[in-house]
Design a protein around this motif. Structure first.
Motif, PDB file in Angstrom:
ATOM      1  N   LEU A  46      64.711  95.074  60.248  1.00  0.00           N
ATOM      2  CA  LEU A  46      64.374  95.490  61.610  1.00  0.00           C
ATOM      3  C   LEU A  46      64.571  96.977  61.857  1.00  0.00           C
ATOM      4  O   LEU A  46      63.940  97.538  62.747  1.00  0.00           O
ATOM      5  N   GLY A  47      65.488  97.586  61.125  1.00  0.00           N
ATOM      6  CA  GLY A  47      65.927  98.952  61.396  1.00  0.00           C
ATOM      7  C   GLY A  47      67.304  98.914  62.054  1.00  0.00           C
ATOM      8  O   GLY A  47      67.711  97.904  62.633  1.00  0.00           O
ATOM      9  N   GLY A  48      68.012 100.023  61.937  1.00  0.00           N
ATOM     10  CA  GLY A  48      69.401 100.070  62.401  1.00  0.00           C
ATOM     11  C   GLY A  48      69.571  99.855  63.892  1.00  0.00           C
ATOM     12  O   GLY A  48      70.414  99.078  64.330  1.00  0.00           O
ATOM     13  N   TYR A  49      68.763 100.563  64.711  1.00  0.00           N
ATOM     14  CA  TYR A  49      68.908 100.440  66.162  1.00  0.00           C
ATOM     15  C   TYR A  49      68.544  99.043  66.638  1.00  0.00           C
ATOM     16  O   TYR A  49      69.218  98.464  67.496  1.00  0.00           O
ATOM     17  N   ALA A  51      68.642  96.244  64.891  1.00  0.00           N
ATOM     18  CA  ALA A  51      69.659  95.282  64.442  1.00  0.00           C
ATOM     19  C   ALA A  51      70.893  95.364  65.321  1.00  0.00           C
ATOM     20  O   ALA A  51      71.484  94.337  65.676  1.00  0.00           O
ATOM     21  N   ALA A  52      71.272  96.586  65.698  1.00  0.00           N
ATOM     22  CA  ALA A  52      72.422  96.741  66.596  1.00  0.00           C
ATOM     23  C   ALA A  52      72.133  96.096  67.943  1.00  0.00           C
ATOM     24  O   ALA A  52      72.989  95.403  68.511  1.00  0.00           O
ATOM     25  N   GLU A  53      70.936  96.310  68.455  1.00  0.00           N
ATOM     26  CA  GLU A  53      70.551  95.709  69.740  1.00  0.00           C
ATOM     27  C   GLU A  53      70.557  94.189  69.664  1.00  0.00           C
ATOM     28  O   GLU A  53      71.036  93.517  70.566  1.00  0.00           O
ATOM     29  N   SER A  54      70.057  93.641  68.561  1.00  0.00           N
ATOM     30  CA  SER A  54      70.028  92.184  68.440  1.00  0.00           C
ATOM     31  C   SER A  54      71.432  91.603  68.277  1.00  0.00           C
ATOM     32  O   SER A  54      71.661  90.452  68.613  1.00  0.00           O
ATOM     33  N   VAL A  56      74.015  92.769  69.901  1.00  0.00           N
ATOM     34  CA  VAL A  56      74.585  92.793  71.252  1.00  0.00           C
ATOM     35  C   VAL A  56      73.901  91.755  72.120  1.00  0.00           C
ATOM     36  O   VAL A  56      74.552  91.022  72.866  1.00  0.00           O
ATOM     37  N   ARG A  57      72.578  91.693  72.026  1.00  0.00           N
ATOM     38  CA  ARG A  57      71.788  90.745  72.799  1.00  0.00           C
ATOM     39  C   ARG A  57      70.924  89.939  71.828  1.00  0.00           C
ATOM     40  O   ARG A  57      69.823  90.375  71.497  1.00  0.00           O
ATOM     41  N   PRO A  58      71.401  88.799  71.374  1.00  0.00           N
ATOM     42  CA  PRO A  58      70.616  88.023  70.413  1.00  0.00           C
ATOM     43  C   PRO A  58      69.243  87.680  70.969  1.00  0.00           C
ATOM     44  O   PRO A  58      69.081  87.417  72.152  1.00  0.00           O
ATOM     45  N   ARG A  59      68.251  87.713  70.092  1.00  0.00           N
ATOM     46  CA  ARG A  59      66.885  87.377  70.500  1.00  0.00           C
ATOM     47  C   ARG A  59      66.773  85.896  70.776  1.00  0.00           C
ATOM     48  O   ARG A  59      67.379  85.074  70.110  1.00  0.00           O
ATOM     49  N   ARG A  60      65.965  85.589  71.733  1.00  0.00           N
ATOM     50  CA  ARG A  60      65.687  84.182  72.043  1.00  0.00           C
ATOM     51  C   ARG A  60      64.317  83.842  71.493  1.00  0.00           C
ATOM     52  O   ARG A  60      63.331  84.400  71.928  1.00  0.00           O
ATOM     53  N   TRP A  61      64.290  82.954  70.528  1.00  0.00           N
ATOM     54  CA  TRP A  61      63.033  82.580  69.893  1.00  0.00           C
ATOM     55  C   TRP A  61      62.432  81.405  70.647  1.00  0.00           C
ATOM     56  O   TRP A  61      63.126  80.471  71.026  1.00  0.00           O
ATOM     57  N   ALA A  62      61.157  81.427  70.832  1.00  0.00           N
ATOM     58  CA  ALA A  62      60.469  80.352  71.559  1.00  0.00           C
ATOM     59  C   ALA A  62      60.310  79.125  70.703  1.00  0.00           C
ATOM     60  O   ALA A  62      60.362  79.140  69.544  1.00  0.00           O
TER      61      ALA A  62
END
Length: 62
Positions: A46-49, A51-54, A56-62
Motif C-alpha cells: 500500500l505504501g507507508g502512509y 499502511a499507517a492510516e489503515s 489507525v483506522r482499519p478499512r471496512r471491506w464490503a
C-alpha cells in the motif's frame, strides 16, 4: 496471569539463548513479530502512509 512455561514457546529467540539484556531490547514474542511482519507487508503493498492510516483506522471491506 502469565504462564511461565508457555513464555519460551511464545518467544522464538528464547529457544536459542538465555537473554538478560532487557533494557528496551528484550526478545520479541511471536505475536509482536507477526504484527510487525504483517504491517511491513502492508507497507510493501500500500505504501507507508497508507499502511499507517489503515493501522489507525482499519478499512471496512464490503
Amino acid at each position: 496471569m502469565l504462564d511461565l512455561t508457555q513464555l519460551p514457546t511464545d518467544t522464538p529467540g528464547a529457544r536459542d539463548v538465555v537473554h538478560f539484556n532487557n533494557a528496551g531490547a528484550a526478545l520479541m514474542p511471536r505475536i509482536v513479530l507477526d504484527t510487525v511482519f504483517r504491517h511491513m507487508q502492508q507497507e510493501a503493498h500500500l505504501g507507508g502512509y497508507e499502511a499507517a492510516e489503515s493501522a489507525v483506522r482499519p478499512r471496512r471491506w464490503a
